[in-house]
Design a protein around this motif. Structure first.
Motif, short mmCIF file in Angstrom:
data_model
loop_
_atom_site.label_atom_id
_atom_site.label_comp_id
_atom_site.label_asym_id
_atom_site.label_seq_id
_atom_site.Cartn_x
_atom_site.Cartn_y
_atom_site.Cartn_z
N UNK A 1 84.96 93.71 72.58
CA UNK A 1 85.52 93.17 73.54
C UNK A 1 85.73 91.65 73.58
N UNK A 2 84.60 90.83 72.98
CA UNK A 2 84.71 89.44 72.99
C UNK A 2 85.70 88.91 71.87
N UNK A 3 85.67 90.03 70.85
CA UNK A 3 86.55 89.58 69.55
C UNK A 3 88.12 89.76 70.32
N UNK A 4 88.34 90.79 71.01
CA UNK A 4 89.70 91.13 71.59
C UNK A 4 90.01 89.88 72.45
N UNK A 5 89.21 89.73 73.47
CA UNK A 5 89.44 88.71 74.55
C UNK A 5 89.49 87.18 74.36
N UNK A 6 88.69 87.01 73.13
CA UNK A 6 88.23 85.54 72.72
C UNK A 6 87.64 84.82 73.80
N UNK A 7 87.05 85.54 74.76
CA UNK A 7 86.36 84.76 75.75
C UNK A 7 84.80 85.13 75.81
N UNK A 8 83.66 84.19 76.12
CA UNK A 8 82.38 84.53 76.24
C UNK A 8 82.10 85.56 77.10
N UNK A 9 81.22 86.33 77.13
CA UNK A 9 80.59 87.50 77.92
C UNK A 9 79.24 87.50 78.36
N UNK A 10 78.85 87.28 79.56
CA UNK A 10 77.37 87.80 79.70
C UNK A 10 77.33 88.93 80.52
N UNK A 11 76.91 89.85 79.97
CA UNK A 11 76.84 91.15 80.35
C UNK A 11 75.55 91.59 80.95
N UNK A 12 75.35 91.25 82.29
CA UNK A 12 74.31 91.77 82.94
C UNK A 12 74.26 93.24 82.97
N UNK A 13 73.32 93.96 83.51
CA UNK A 13 73.33 95.37 83.79
C UNK A 13 74.58 95.61 84.73
N UNK B 1 70.25 100.47 74.65
CA UNK B 1 70.64 99.70 75.81
C UNK B 1 69.96 98.47 76.20
N UNK B 2 70.66 97.49 76.28
CA UNK B 2 69.98 96.02 76.53
C UNK B 2 69.98 95.72 77.95
N UNK B 3 69.03 94.93 78.50
CA UNK B 3 69.15 94.42 79.70
C UNK B 3 70.30 93.24 79.76
N UNK B 4 70.28 92.14 79.33
CA UNK B 4 71.39 91.37 79.11
C UNK B 4 71.88 91.23 77.71
N UNK B 5 73.26 91.15 77.47
CA UNK B 5 73.73 90.84 76.41
C UNK B 5 74.77 89.71 76.43
N UNK B 6 74.78 88.52 75.54
CA UNK B 6 75.47 87.53 75.92
C UNK B 6 76.20 87.32 74.29
N UNK B 7 77.73 87.37 74.48
CA UNK B 7 78.34 86.94 73.29
C UNK B 7 79.27 86.00 73.36
N UNK B 8 79.42 85.10 72.61
CA UNK B 8 80.44 84.09 72.34
C UNK B 8 81.44 84.13 71.07
N UNK C 1 76.79 78.84 78.74
CA UNK C 1 77.20 77.61 78.45
C UNK C 1 76.88 77.07 77.04
N UNK C 2 75.58 76.94 76.78
CA UNK C 2 75.22 76.32 75.79
C UNK C 2 75.69 76.95 74.70
N UNK C 3 75.47 78.35 74.38
CA UNK C 3 76.05 79.18 73.34
C UNK C 3 77.33 79.03 72.98
N UNK C 4 78.38 78.90 73.96
CA UNK C 4 79.75 78.50 74.03
C UNK C 4 79.77 77.19 73.29
N UNK C 5 78.96 76.14 73.67
CA UNK C 5 79.22 74.94 73.41
C UNK C 5 78.97 74.71 71.88
#
Length: 175
Positions: free
Chosen positions: A90-102, A120-127, A157-161
């Motif tokens: 999804x992040x690869x397709x959109x080119x945007x960071x994603x914080x996937x909370x439940x 299943x994770x609680x939080x997933x963060x991809x940039x 924000x930090x991971x994106x930075x």
């Protein structure tokens, strides 16, 4: 309270700035891509939880997604494969960071944007890892499996930075 928050934000910004510099140094010093990835995880780990951390790279010639660096409490690294419908893709397709909370994850699954893959994770963060030219070459992700370790928009924000610096380092090491 306002004063404390301002100091906290400034300290985080300083730590992120220092991380950028250290990632650049690591990219120069690393003798292999794996050594670079290990350094990146350690540096990012000073800013947020990286117990579960991976780097996924897309190979345009073979149209496959591979996971050259993958550390996870529950899942083994996936084999190289054509991109599917996971959060990474999804992040690869959109080119945007994603914080996937439940809640966000549930919405993405219900809308058909993604499917549940792996533990299943609680939080997933991809940039996205993007080159200076704007090409997305991969994804860097962290995830948590317990309610007491959460990720937030500040982590995003930090991971994106730091991701642009990481993308440049990865690209250099691959070349």
């Amino acid at each position: 309270v306002e004063f404390c928050l301002d100091i906290t934000l400034r300290k985080r910004a300083e730590r992120a700035q220092a991380a950028l510099y250290r990632i650049s140094e690591a990219a120069q010093a690393a003798s292999s891509p794996h050594e670079l990835y290990r350094s990146i995880r350690a540096i990012v780990g000073e800013l947020m939880p990286t117990r579960n951390f991976y780097i996924a790279l897309f190979d345009p010639t073979t149209q496959t997604l591979r996971f050259p660096y993958y550390v996870d409490e529950f899942d083994a690294p996936p084999p190289p494969a054509k991109p599917g419908r996971g959060l990474t893709e999804f992040v690869l397709r959109t080119g945007k960071p994603l914080l996937a909370t439940p809640q966000v994850f549930q919405q993405l699954v219900q809308s058909g944007e993604v499917e549940s893959i792996g533990a299943p994770s609680v939080d997933w963060l991809g940039v996205p890892l993007q080159t200076p030219g704007g090409e997305t070459i991969g994804v860097m992700a962290v995830q948590t499996y317990t309610e007491d370790v959460r990720l937030n928009t500040s982590d995003q924000e930090i991971l994106g930075f730091v991701s642009a610096q990481i993308a440049m380092g990865v690209e250099r090491k691959q070349a």
